[in-house]
Design an enzyme around this catalytic site. Structure first.
Site, PDB file in Angstrom:
ATOM      1  N   LYS A   1       0.808  -1.137   0.162  1.00  0.00           N
ATOM      2  CA  LYS A   1       0.152   0.313   0.467  1.00  0.00           C
ATOM      3  C   LYS A   1       1.097   1.019  -0.416  1.00  0.00           C
ATOM      4  CE  LYS A   1      -3.998  -1.705   2.043  1.00  0.00           C
ATOM      5  NZ  LYS A   1      -3.924  -3.067   1.704  1.00  0.00           N
TER       6      LYS A   1
HETATM    7  C1  LIG Z   1      -4.396  -4.614   1.381  1.00  0.00           C
HETATM    8  C2  LIG Z   1      -3.883  -5.703   1.061  1.00  0.00           C
HETATM    9  C3  LIG Z   1      -4.539  -6.370   0.923  1.00  0.00           C
HETATM   10  C4  LIG Z   1      -5.489  -6.748  -0.201  1.00  0.00           C
HETATM   11  O1  LIG Z   1      -5.183  -5.719  -0.991  1.00  0.00           O
HETATM   12  P1  LIG Z   1      -6.762  -5.323  -2.299  1.00  0.00           P
HETATM   13  O2  LIG Z   1      -6.472  -4.370  -3.356  1.00  0.00           O
HETATM   14  O3  LIG Z   1      -7.239  -4.301  -1.132  1.00  0.00           O
HETATM   15  O4  LIG Z   1      -7.063  -6.208  -3.130  1.00  0.00           O
HETATM   16  C5  LIG Z   1      -2.905  -7.799   0.203  1.00  0.00           C
HETATM   17  N1  LIG Z   1      -2.493  -8.352   1.458  1.00  0.00           N
HETATM   18  C6  LIG Z   1      -1.490  -6.954   2.285  1.00  0.00           C
HETATM   19  C7  LIG Z   1      -0.991  -7.202   2.794  1.00  0.00           C
HETATM   20  C8  LIG Z   1      -2.837  -5.823   1.691  1.00  0.00           C
HETATM   21  O5  LIG Z   1      -2.439  -4.973   3.273  1.00  0.00           O
END
Ligand SMILES: *Cc1c(COP(=O)(O)O)cnc(C)c1O
Length: 436
Positions: free
Chosen positions: A111
């Site tokens: 993220k």
């Molecule tokens: C947010 C997140 C996901 C999922 O990603 P999306 O874009 O919501 O599908 C997977 N793994 C981790 C560690 C995350 O923080």
């Protein structure tokens, strides 16, 4: 010379005017409640991945093509250099199976790519408009810390983080409450749903009207576009002619980034949507029709999403081609733990629980299809963010990288509030008034 026509973004619901990237970035959701999708998708020449010299150069090149007529090439390059200056290694596990590590940013999850880039584009837009922004986020984990880190210390921006007190892990809490300039963490005495309700109520409250509000959530185009970049980078580094990507998924934002890269020409044979017990999307792909459910708690908690918000966007982008382009499966907690153990014991590689869901799904895909195309699993978080789960699988805790270890020496700052809008306003509005 004629100025290039900017790519415009249209709502998935078709009832809102088309807008430029900078407008979509500040709006988040379209006014008709839909999600913004690009009206056209730029075609990337193969030289973008065949001749990529560094991640941030490649990133600047790709985003400049998307943002022509909105930001200059210099601005885009400044944003990507500042935002994306961490390594993105491709690790081989043998048998044409690879892991793309997306957790070397400051908060150790993928993220960081979206949040850091969005924050810097927002800063450029606010400068132009001579406005200020208050980012309000309800968080139960990775998003909050990535957004807090991404926006911290940027001029014209303040962040309010709301998390449910006592309901996030110790590492997650620490990542939320370390002192950052312009960031205010609130431990809400209530549930995650209370936090979300408070954010919604603030958006509707006249006392917040004098400042521009954003939720910086995962549907924002400012977070979406940067999530194309590492797919392109994987093809560049692996020198693949064709590739399958396996994406640990919740809200499907990460996967949507990959789909945009594929639609712009990246040679992706197929995507694998790797879900935990929250299996709406794999069921949809198997022809069971859309039926969102309530979210279920699992060991890969950043993917505990019953109703993925980007589903509507994927439908708009792929339509009936969705089942042909994406293969999906659901992985249990039991298999997640067994996969952490198996992968660690056979290869020495320690995946976090989300990445383990991806590795388990990749194995199912190969067994089900016999497809031996090189396969890249996205590693979405560092295992040290989830010491409790790793201990459950392997009876030891992973070593914390520098960025995590440092957290315990840093100053923290957190305000406790009841789950009540007036209580939140009393503590938050004074910061907004002084802009600190
Ligand atoms: C947010 C997140 C996901 C999922 O990603 P999306 O874009 O919501 O599908 C997977 N793994 C981790 C560690 C995350 O923080």
């Amino acid at each position: 010379m004629r100025a290039p026509t900017p790519i415009r973004f249209i709502s998935t619901r078709g009832q809102a005017p088309a807008v430029r990237f900078d407008e979509a970035l500040l709006q988040g959701l379209a006014p008709d409640g839909g999600l913004y999708v690009p009206e056209r998708i730029p075609r990337l020449p193969a030289t973008v991945w065949q001749q990529a010299a560094s991640f941030s150069d490649m990133a600047a090149d790709v985003l400049a093509r998307w943002l022509q007529g909105v930001f200059s090439e210099e601005t885009v390059a400044r944003v990507t250099t500042e935002a994306l200056s961490f390594p993105v290694p491709l690790v081989s596990l043998g048998e044409d199976l690879y892991i793309l590590e997306l957790f070397h940013g400051p908060t150790l999850s993928f993220k960081d790519f979206g949040a850091r880039t969005m924050a810097r584009f927002a800063r450029e837009v606010l400068r132009r408009l001579d406005e200020r922004l208050l980012v309000l986020v309800a968080t139960s984990g990775d998003t909050g810390s990535a957004v807090a880190d991404g926006f911290a210390g940027l001029e014209r921006v303040q962040v309010g983080l709301l998390y449910p007190y006592g309901q996030v892990s110790p590492v997650q809490e620490r990542q939320l409450i370390v002192q950052r300039p312009g960031v205010h963490a609130f431990a809400v005495h209530g549930t995650f749903d209370d936090c979300q309700r408070l954010v919604k109520a603030a958006f509707a409250d006249p006392d917040f009207a004098r400042v521009r509000l954003s939720s910086a959530n995962s549907i924002n185009v400012g977070r979406l576009l940067p999530q194309m970049l590492y797919y392109i980078w994987a093809v560049a580094v692996g020198a693949f002619d064709e590739v399958v990507f396996c994406v640990p998924s919740g809200n499907l934002g990460n996967l949507t980034g990959g789909v945009l890269a594929a639609l712009s020409g990246l040679p992706v044979r197929r995507f694998i949507a790797a879900h935990n017990a929250n299996d709406f999307f794999p069921r949809f792909l198997a022809g069971e029709g859309p039926a969102f459910g309530p979210s279920r708690r699992t060991l890969s908690n950043a993917m505990d999403v019953g109703a993925p918000s980007n589903f509507e966007r994927l439908q708009a982008l792929l339509g009936d081609a969705m089942p042909a382009r994406i293969w999906g499966t659901s992985i249990s907690d039991e298999t997640t733990l067994a996969t952490i153990r198996h992968v660690y014991e056979t290869t020495g590689y320690l995946p976090d629980p989300h990445t383990a869901v991806g590795l388990a799904a990749a194995r199912c895909y190969r067994e089900a299809t016999g497809d031996r195309t090189p396969l890249v699993v996205l590693a979405t978080a560092h295992p040290a963010k989830f010491p409790e789960v790793i201990r459950q699988a392997l009876e030891f805790e992973p070593e914390a990288p520098e960025a995590l270890a440092r957290l315990w020496q840093q100053e923290v700052s957190v305000v406790h509030v009841e789950a009540d809008l007036e209580a939140l306003k009393a503590r938050l509005l004074p910061y907004v008034a002084t802009g600190t």
